[in-house]
Write a protein that holds these residues in place. Structure first.
Motif, PDB file in Angstrom:
ATOM      1  N   ARG A 204       1.002  -1.793  -0.198  1.00 15.08           N
ATOM      2  CA  ARG A 204      -0.180  -0.348   0.011  1.00 15.08           C
ATOM      3  C   ARG A 204       1.472   1.570   0.139  1.00 15.08           C
ATOM      4  O   ARG A 204       0.353   1.747  -0.964  1.00 15.08           O
ATOM      5  N   ALA A 205       1.787   1.028   0.591  1.00 18.05           N
ATOM      6  CA  ALA A 205       2.881   1.903   0.578  1.00 18.05           C
ATOM      7  C   ALA A 205       3.613   2.758   0.003  1.00 18.05           C
ATOM      8  O   ALA A 205       3.488   3.641  -0.763  1.00 18.05           O
ATOM      9  N   VAL A 206       3.313   1.643  -0.785  1.00 25.04           N
ATOM     10  CA  VAL A 206       4.991   1.966  -2.210  1.00 25.04           C
ATOM     11  C   VAL A 206       3.755   2.114  -3.168  1.00 25.04           C
ATOM     12  O   VAL A 206       4.000   3.206  -4.345  1.00 25.04           O
ATOM     13  N   ARG A 207       2.990   2.407  -3.383  1.00 29.09           N
ATOM     14  CA  ARG A 207       1.736   2.155  -4.268  1.00 29.09           C
ATOM     15  C   ARG A 207       1.473   4.268  -4.151  1.00 29.09           C
ATOM     16  O   ARG A 207       0.802   4.565  -5.185  1.00 29.09           O
ATOM     17  N   GLU A 208       1.263   4.205  -2.659  1.00 32.29           N
ATOM     18  CA  GLU A 208       0.471   5.536  -2.869  1.00 32.29           C
ATOM     19  C   GLU A 208       1.808   6.287  -2.766  1.00 32.29           C
ATOM     20  O   GLU A 208       1.625   7.852  -3.201  1.00 32.29           O
ATOM     21  N   SER A 209       2.649   6.125  -2.564  1.00 32.12           N
ATOM     22  CA  SER A 209       4.570   7.307  -2.428  1.00 32.12           C
ATOM     23  C   SER A 209       5.282   7.160  -4.004  1.00 32.12           C
ATOM     24  O   SER A 209       5.810   8.603  -4.286  1.00 32.12           O
ATOM     25  N   GLY A 210       4.647   5.867  -4.750  1.00 34.56           N
ATOM     26  CA  GLY A 210       5.549   6.238  -6.017  1.00 34.56           C
ATOM     27  C   GLY A 210       6.859   5.493  -5.863  1.00 34.56           C
ATOM     28  O   GLY A 210       7.613   5.851  -6.987  1.00 34.56           O
ATOM     29  N   ALA A 211       6.906   4.822  -4.819  1.00 28.80           N
ATOM     30  CA  ALA A 211       8.536   4.268  -4.803  1.00 28.80           C
ATOM     31  C   ALA A 211       8.746   3.351  -5.437  1.00 28.80           C
ATOM     32  O   ALA A 211       7.945   2.422  -5.749  1.00 28.80           O
ATOM     33  N   LYS A 212       9.928   2.737  -5.373  1.00 27.46           N
ATOM     34  CA  LYS A 212      10.219   2.026  -6.556  1.00 27.46           C
ATOM     35  C   LYS A 212      10.228   0.005  -5.774  1.00 27.46           C
ATOM     36  O   LYS A 212      10.826   0.890  -4.397  1.00 27.46           O
ATOM     37  N   LEU A 213       9.505  -0.560  -6.412  1.00 27.71           N
ATOM     38  CA  LEU A 213       9.962  -1.609  -5.382  1.00 27.71           C
ATOM     39  C   LEU A 213      10.724  -3.214  -5.808  1.00 27.71           C
ATOM     40  O   LEU A 213      10.128  -2.793  -7.122  1.00 27.71           O
ATOM     41  N   VAL A 214      11.742  -3.723  -5.407  1.00 33.71           N
ATOM     42  CA  VAL A 214      12.218  -4.199  -5.438  1.00 33.71           C
ATOM     43  C   VAL A 214      12.077  -5.977  -5.225  1.00 33.71           C
ATOM     44  O   VAL A 214      12.177  -5.925  -3.609  1.00 33.71           O
ATOM     45  N   CYS A 215      10.945  -6.985  -5.207  1.00 35.57           N
ATOM     46  CA  CYS A 215      10.740  -8.125  -4.645  1.00 35.57           C
ATOM     47  C   CYS A 215      11.740  -9.746  -4.599  1.00 35.57           C
ATOM     48  O   CYS A 215      11.947  -9.464  -5.746  1.00 35.57           O
ATOM     49  N   LEU A 216      12.386  -9.751  -3.316  1.00 34.05           N
ATOM     50  CA  LEU A 216      12.138 -11.129  -3.834  1.00 34.05           C
ATOM     51  C   LEU A 216      11.410 -12.142  -3.013  1.00 34.05           C
ATOM     52  O   LEU A 216      11.236 -11.637  -1.645  1.00 34.05           O
ATOM     53  N   SER A 217      10.300 -13.090  -3.362  1.00 36.89           N
ATOM     54  CA  SER A 217      10.189 -13.713  -3.172  1.00 36.89           C
ATOM     55  C   SER A 217       9.483 -15.033  -3.116  1.00 36.89           C
ATOM     56  O   SER A 217      10.933 -15.762  -4.493  1.00 36.89           O
ATOM     57  N   ASP A 218       8.920 -16.292  -2.875  1.00 37.66           N
ATOM     58  CA  ASP A 218       9.167 -17.119  -3.304  1.00 37.66           C
ATOM     59  C   ASP A 218       8.201 -17.427  -3.900  1.00 37.66           C
ATOM     60  O   ASP A 218       7.581 -18.612  -4.820  1.00 37.66           O
ATOM     61  N   SER A 219       7.143 -16.679  -4.889  1.00 35.61           N
ATOM     62  CA  SER A 219       6.077 -16.378  -5.667  1.00 35.61           C
ATOM     63  C   SER A 219       5.931 -15.014  -6.578  1.00 35.61           C
ATOM     64  O   SER A 219       6.626 -14.023  -5.798  1.00 35.61           O
ATOM     65  N   ARG A 220       5.921 -14.996  -8.008  1.00 36.68           N
ATOM     66  CA  ARG A 220       5.168 -14.306  -7.999  1.00 36.68           C
ATOM     67  C   ARG A 220       3.485 -13.505  -8.587  1.00 36.68           C
ATOM     68  O   ARG A 220       3.086 -11.975  -8.701  1.00 36.68           O
ATOM     69  N   ALA A 221       2.828 -13.799  -7.450  1.00 39.26           N
ATOM     70  CA  ALA A 221       1.373 -13.953  -6.873  1.00 39.26           C
ATOM     71  C   ALA A 221       1.460 -13.719  -5.397  1.00 39.26           C
ATOM     72  O   ALA A 221       0.844 -14.109  -4.741  1.00 39.26           O
ATOM     73  N   THR A 222       1.973 -12.529  -4.693  1.00 41.12           N
ATOM     74  CA  THR A 222       1.571 -11.473  -4.091  1.00 41.12           C
ATOM     75  C   THR A 222       1.545 -10.521  -3.662  1.00 41.12           C
ATOM     76  O   THR A 222       1.394  -9.666  -5.100  1.00 41.12           O
ATOM     77  N   GLN A 223       0.576 -10.083  -2.622  1.00 43.07           N
ATOM     78  CA  GLN A 223       0.347  -8.499  -2.598  1.00 43.07           C
ATOM     79  C   GLN A 223       1.925  -7.525  -3.161  1.00 43.07           C
ATOM     80  O   GLN A 223       1.005  -6.541  -4.063  1.00 43.07           O
ATOM     81  N   VAL A 224       3.417  -7.835  -3.022  1.00 45.71           N
ATOM     82  CA  VAL A 224       3.633  -7.140  -3.068  1.00 45.71           C
ATOM     83  C   VAL A 224       4.849  -6.669  -5.163  1.00 45.71           C
ATOM     84  O   VAL A 224       4.863  -6.487  -4.987  1.00 45.71           O
ATOM     85  N   THR A 225       4.453  -8.506  -4.676  1.00 48.81           N
ATOM     86  CA  THR A 225       5.501  -8.610  -6.564  1.00 48.81           C
ATOM     87  C   THR A 225       4.078  -8.042  -7.615  1.00 48.81           C
ATOM     88  O   THR A 225       4.639  -7.313  -8.847  1.00 48.81           O
ATOM     89  N   ARG A 226       3.149  -7.636  -7.229  1.00 52.35           N
ATOM     90  CA  ARG A 226       2.337  -7.224  -8.029  1.00 52.35           C
ATOM     91  C   ARG A 226       2.209  -5.641  -8.498  1.00 52.35           C
ATOM     92  O   ARG A 226       1.780  -5.081  -9.153  1.00 52.35           O
ATOM     93  N   VAL A 227       2.877  -4.918  -7.044  1.00 51.48           N
ATOM     94  CA  VAL A 227       3.376  -3.816  -8.078  1.00 51.48           C
ATOM     95  C   VAL A 227       4.872  -3.990  -7.956  1.00 51.48           C
ATOM     96  O   VAL A 227       4.690  -2.742  -7.845  1.00 51.48           O
ATOM     97  N   ALA A 228       5.466  -4.131  -7.780  1.00 56.48           N
ATOM     98  CA  ALA A 228       6.922  -4.270  -7.807  1.00 56.48           C
ATOM     99  C   ALA A 228       7.745  -4.115  -9.534  1.00 56.48           C
ATOM    100  O   ALA A 228       6.989  -4.687 -10.704  1.00 56.48           O
TER     101      ALA A 228
END
Length: 294
Positions: A204-228
């Motif tokens: 939510r904070a990434v979407r609202e702020s416009g910051a750039k996100l890099v995500c390390l995860s076990d899945s491409r289908a999470t709340q954060v990977t979708r905005v990364a």
């Protein structure tokens, strides 16, 4: 004609609104696209913990006439990562004894490293490193068992550049840290299932702020990977009672190498100054076999 990349993007776009069983199938295919070609529909359904009919419904939900048409998209374009989807070490304790279990554990870690190397191309590391190296500030979101690789990356990244912060550290509430995000900032998240509630706030904070996100995860289908902007994937399979973080640690070390490559000589000079300070302050023992700096 739809490409694999377009189909994968469509799956991730539609996944939040899918029923649970359909979402299970979609998430498995998003994370393991090579398996669409390697396995029969029945075997793939078993691996995704759904019924074969669920895969057919998924194909139809995505506007394909049937499974064969869905599979044909991958057959036309997908290149298999070498050994990325080989059989993993069994999770079950089969009573073979400690020696066999240890051997199985090391085999699982090697398979996880091979998987991570296969599904994360150098270009993804290069793009991720550019985001982290060029941001005004870097915030690292890593909680619970992910704190280990998060702290490792924070330590390594601070050797390379200024303004690197570990979110939720030193008594600072996460909400307060996230409220400070700006468009010029970058966030690195590390997470795996079951996901902590923190990732909802980070997304939510990434979407609202416009910051750039890099995500390390076990899945491409999470709340954060979708905005990364970029996502690097690590598997967590292994015979232990707890998911393996070997591949996650490998990713953060490789990502640090990519950041060093992007920053070049300025980062090398910074590392030398820090190393000199460690020796001068006594942080490093003078008995270490130190190479003389040029």
């Amino acid at each position: 004609m739809m490409t694999v990349q377009e189909l994968q993007a469509l799956i991730l776009e539609m996944l939040p609104d899918m029923p649970r069983q359909l979402a299970l199938a979609a998430r498995h295919i998003a994370d393991h696209p090579d398996e669409v070609l390697v396995h029969s529909m029945r075997d793939l359904a078993s691996r995704a913990s759904v019924a074969p009919a669920t895969l057919l419904r998924l194909a139809q939900t995505l506007k394909f006439d049937g499974w064969a048409d869905f599979r044909a998209v991958y057959a036309r374009q997908l290149r298999s990562a070498p050994d990325a989807y080989a059989e993993r070490a069994s999770r079950a304790l089969d009573g073979s004894g400690l020696a066999a279990l240890l051997q199985e554990g090391f085999a699982a870690q090697r398979a996880n490293l091979d998987h991570a190397a296969g599904v994360n191309p150098p270009e993804a590391f290069k793009r991720s490193a550019a985001i982290l190296a060029e941001a005004d500030r870097v915030f690292i979101s890593a909680f619970m068992s992910c704190r280990g690789p998060g702290m490792t990356f924070a330590y390594l990244c601070r050797l390379l550049r200024d303004n690197v912060f570990l979110l939720g550290g030193e008594g600072s509430p996460l909400a307060a840290d996230l409220a400070l995000l700006r468009p010029e900032d970058a966030v690195l998240t590390i997470n795996f299932q079951p996901y902590g509630r923190e990732i909802d706030g980070v997304a939510r904070a990434v979407r609202e702020s416009g910051a750039k996100l890099v995500c390390l995860s076990d899945s491409r289908a999470t709340q954060v990977t979708r905005v990364a902007r970029e996502a690097l994937i690590f598997p967590v399979e292994g015979p232990s009672f707890f998911p393996s973080l070997t591949a996650a640690h490998a990713l953060v070390e490789c990502l640090a190498i990519a950041v060093l490559t992007h920053l070049g000589d300025s980062a090398t000079r910074r590392i030398r100054r820090i190393e000199d300070a460690y020796y001068a302050s006594g942080t490093y023992s003078q008995t270490n076999n130190r190479r003389k700096a040029n």
